[in-house]
Design a protein around this motif. Sequence first.
Motif, PDB file in Angstrom:
ATOM      1  N   PHE A  44      39.225  31.302  38.128  1.00 35.16           N
ATOM      2  CA  PHE A  44      39.175  32.609  37.469  1.00 35.16           C
ATOM      3  C   PHE A  44      37.962  33.412  37.936  1.00 35.16           C
ATOM      4  CE2 PHE A  44      37.241  35.041  33.930  1.00 35.16           C
ATOM      5  CZ  PHE A  44      38.132  36.112  33.940  1.00 35.16           C
ATOM      6  N   ILE A  45      36.815  32.756  38.025  1.00 30.46           N
ATOM      7  CA  ILE A  45      35.614  33.445  38.498  1.00 30.46           C
ATOM      8  C   ILE A  45      35.855  34.020  39.892  1.00 30.46           C
ATOM      9  CG2 ILE A  45      33.198  33.154  39.193  1.00 30.46           C
ATOM     10  CD1 ILE A  45      33.008  30.949  37.030  1.00 30.46           C
ATOM     11  N   LYS A  46      36.451  33.215  40.756  1.00 32.54           N
ATOM     12  CA  LYS A  46      36.743  33.669  42.117  1.00 32.54           C
ATOM     13  C   LYS A  46      37.716  34.853  42.102  1.00 32.54           C
ATOM     14  CE  LYS A  46      38.172  31.871  46.661  1.00 32.54           C
ATOM     15  NZ  LYS A  46      39.336  32.728  46.980  1.00 32.54           N
ATOM     16  N   LYS A  47      38.740  34.779  41.285  1.00 31.54           N
ATOM     17  CA  LYS A  47      39.729  35.859  41.212  1.00 31.54           C
ATOM     18  C   LYS A  47      39.101  37.146  40.684  1.00 31.54           C
ATOM     19  CE  LYS A  47      44.067  33.270  40.792  1.00 31.54           C
ATOM     20  NZ  LYS A  47      44.865  34.075  41.744  1.00 31.54           N
ATOM     21  N   ALA A  48      38.284  37.027  39.645  1.00 28.51           N
ATOM     22  CA  ALA A  48      37.632  38.210  39.080  1.00 28.51           C
ATOM     23  C   ALA A  48      36.679  38.830  40.094  1.00 28.51           C
ATOM     24  CB  ALA A  48      36.884  37.837  37.803  1.00 28.51           C
ATOM     25  N   TYR A  49      35.911  37.977  40.759  1.00 26.19           N
ATOM     26  CA  TYR A  49      34.990  38.455  41.790  1.00 26.19           C
ATOM     27  C   TYR A  49      35.740  39.180  42.904  1.00 26.19           C
ATOM     28  CZ  TYR A  49      32.371  38.146  46.142  1.00 26.19           C
ATOM     29  OH  TYR A  49      31.802  38.440  47.355  1.00 26.19           O
ATOM     30  N   GLU A  50      36.789  38.578  43.412  1.00 25.72           N
ATOM     31  CA  GLU A  50      37.521  39.181  44.522  1.00 25.72           C
ATOM     32  C   GLU A  50      38.254  40.449  44.095  1.00 25.72           C
ATOM     33  OE1 GLU A  50      39.848  35.982  46.128  1.00 25.72           O
ATOM     34  OE2 GLU A  50      38.149  35.210  47.315  1.00 25.72           O
ATOM     35  N   PHE A  51      38.674  40.509  42.829  1.00 27.19           N
ATOM     36  CA  PHE A  51      39.295  41.737  42.348  1.00 27.19           C
ATOM     37  C   PHE A  51      38.297  42.890  42.397  1.00 27.19           C
ATOM     38  CE2 PHE A  51      40.133  44.973  39.255  1.00 27.19           C
ATOM     39  CZ  PHE A  51      41.472  45.255  39.450  1.00 27.19           C
TER      40      PHE A  51
END
Length: 205
Positions: A44-51
């Motif tokens: 989730f952290i990775k997805k939020a960051y990349e978003f």
Amino acid sequence: MNVISYSDKIEEYLKHDSVIDYNNKFIIELADTLFKTADNGLVFIKKAYEFVRDNIQHSADINEDMITCRASEVLKAGHGICFAKSHLLAALLRCKSIPTGFCYQKLILDDETSPVLVYHGLNGVYIKDLKKWIRLDARGNKTGVNAQFSIETEQLAFPIRPNMGEIDSCIVYPKPDIKILKKLRKIKTRTELLDNLPTELGYNE
């Protein structure tokens, strides 16, 4: 680099306020959507960051003159400068109880046209399973800028050049710096901000 927290109270990195307004329904909806597609907290952290890195444009890259600051404002506008984008990433992660703060580097604005030292904003995120803080830079990639998610070896937007007077910091602050917020709130356009970019932090006083 050994990334450390400014405060030993982890709850300070979970608060919402008028800038990190993760009680906003659109931030909640986005955080929920990203969270549902993640297998675990780290994903989730990775997805939020990349978003934030890839879907929220850096205002300078699209020649947008409007200044955004509040997390929900950044999301609605779809763009922001580095500080504003860090506010949105913090809001998305805090919305799901992931401690997130703010880091600052002092960099030369432009080697050729504006060789002055100004502050650049990014995030510090606590990885609970690893019991460590990492830094993430959601500035937005372009030619010459290739920031990536990493829990081992940092890959931030800009390499630090100490010989040029640039300064890195391993401190994660619980709130956006007050002097930076004052500029984002007072100055109305990015064109004007270019002549008044932050050169001091309230945290250093």
